[in-house]
Design an enzyme around this catalytic site. Structure first.
Site, PDB file in Angstrom:
ATOM      1  CD  GLU A   3     -50.062   8.202  -8.795  1.00 31.36           C
ATOM      2  OE1 GLU A   3     -50.393   8.973  -7.884  1.00 31.36           O
ATOM      3  OE2 GLU A   3     -49.329   7.220  -8.622  1.00 31.36           O
ATOM      4  CG  HIS A   4     -46.758   9.880 -11.281  1.00 37.22           C
ATOM      5  ND1 HIS A   4     -46.930  11.198 -10.948  1.00 37.22           N
ATOM      6  CD2 HIS A   4     -47.000   9.170 -10.148  1.00 37.22           C
ATOM      7  CE1 HIS A   4     -47.262  11.288  -9.660  1.00 37.22           C
ATOM      8  NE2 HIS A   4     -47.308  10.070  -9.156  1.00 37.22           N
TER       9      HIS A   4
END
Length: 441
Positions: free
Chosen positions: A332-333
């Site tokens: 995601e990040h």
């Protein structure tokens, strides 16, 4: 104090598949659990929402008002610290500017052949529900990230759903953020019951065409279960992050950024991935001191992730293997801590967002920088991207052929239609068409 999980892959060319598992990978348990919740909302509407608010959100009031009232917005502004309001306004300006720059032109047409035009028209979706979670804190930042692109896109009816607190209210900052960006409707229903409410509609909650925003495995399971009734949007579940570090990275800084997403809770995932034993050991040494500086609850959450099965430190044999790990994980990040992060950027194929260098921690991306922080999780970044203004719009293809441009296209289409066995298609572009038009002229 617990020790971070250390995965030493420095002597191996294989990447263990278990490291790529997330807590939401197997939703079978949650899907079974949400079924009766969904069915109750379908049958009972508001009554089910009231009951679940007491059961799941510990609401103490006898009869909660499901839609936030104007007086609640006014009281929130009166109670809020002006400095926090200014921070919300600052973030909103950046997020709005980013999504306005991202917004496509309303329509484009290109002349494909002389006299024959084709293009796209972009139209806002009629109704979108923005899900703002609350269970492990309050998240006005998520409201900004989900509601602002809805407003920029021109959604006629953007609404917010969020779990109520024990007092039966929405948290102040979320109310303030909603009003500042132009959202008028907030409904107090979260979890699977909130998803069901906007999928079916209740006496208070409007039925919506789409739902966006991150949530727990309960929310993810409900979205999946109801995907035939409501578009579930970007697959955004529990938080996850990777910190990719080369040998020049500061290990203490890597640890500082590693704890960011891990403080969301036990269902999160967070890894530092590096081929440098020096960086790995420095991060390991720094973590206990960093945990000691967190609020106890957040320290406990971070430790549960970084000392558990879905987090820790991964030591690879070389930087190329670290990059391979990132692309297989599709986080995601992703933060890149490297001597030349821009040079690494082109080697990353799969990530929801990529944050470059020592001065771009996930914190800035989550709150204030401008790009959307609602990102694909559980490996979905291999095929999906961040929430964007496009998620609140649909494309409609447009075609226009003039009399002068018609015949060459008709001749080719006629051949296609005959080959594929569609006589009505062929007849529509046969000489009969021009005979009809000439007779009516």
């Amino acid at each position: 104090m617990k020790q971070p999980t250390f995965h030493d892959l420095s002597a191996s060319s294989e990447l263990p598949t278990e490291l790529f598992q997330r807590t939401e990978a197997d939703l079978a348990f949650f899907i079974e659990k949400v079924k009766p919740i969904i069915e109750a909302v379908r049958r009972e509407g508001d009554a089910a929402l009231q009951r679940f608010a007491k059961e799941f959100d510990k609401v103490s009031t006898e009869q909660m008002v499901i839609r936030a009232e104007e007086s609640e917005f006014e009281a929130a502004f009166a109670r809020m610290d002006p400095k926090v309001i200014e921070s919300i306004k600052y973030a909103a300006e950046n997020i709005r500017a980013f999504h306005e720059a991202q917004k496509p032109e309303e329509m484009w047409l290109k002349e494909m052949q002389p006299g024959a035009f084709a293009g796209d028209r972009h139209v806002a979706i009629d109704s979108v529900a923005c899900y703002v979670p609350r269970g492990k804190g309050s998240f006005p930042s998520v409201l900004l990230m989900t509601a602002i692109p809805a407003v920029v896109a021109g959604v006629p009816r953007p609404v917010v759903i969020t779990p109520p607190g024990p007092d039966g209210k929405v948290d102040d900052a979320t109310l303030v953020a909603a009003r500042l960006v132009g959202i008028r409707e907030i409904y107090k229903c979260g979890g699977a019951q909130g998803v069901a409410a906007v999928a079916y509609g209740t006496e208070s909650v409007p039925k919506c065409l789409k739902i966006v925003g991150p949530g727990s495995p309960w929310v993810v399971a409900a979205k999946r279960q109801l995907s035939g009734l409501i578009d579930p949007g970007v697959p955004a579940g529990p938080s996850e992050s990777l910190i990719l570090a080369d040998e020049t990275a500061n290990g203490e800084l890597a640890a500082l950024d590693l704890i960011i997403e891990s403080e969301h809770g036990p269902d999160s995932s967070a890894y530092l991935v590096t081929h440098s034993r020096t960086v790995a050991e420095a991060a390991m040494a720094a973590l206990p001191g960093l945990w000691a500086r967190l609020e106890p609850k957040r320290a406990e959450f971070s430790q549960s992730v970084l000392c558990g099965e879905h987090g820790g430190i991964v030591l690879t044999k070389d930087f190329a293997t670290s990059i391979e790990f990132v692309n297989q994980y599709a986080p995601e990040h992703l933060e890149i801590l490297a001597e030349e992060p821009m040079a690494v950027l082109g080697r990353i194929r799969n990530a929801g967002e990529i944050l470059l260098g020592n001065y771009t921690p996930v914190t800035l991306g989550n709150f204030i920088l401008g790009p959307n922080a609602v990102l694909p999780t559980n490996g979905a970044a291999k095929t999906a991207g961040p929430l964007s203004v496009f998620d609140y719009m649909k494309r409609i293809s447009v075609g226009y052929v003039t009399h002068a441009g018609y015949q060459p296209l008709a001749d080719k289409a006629h051949g296609f239609a005959l080959y594929e066995g569609f006589s009505a298609h062929a007849l529509a572009v046969s000489p009969l068409r021009l005979e009809i038009l000439k007779a009516r002229a």
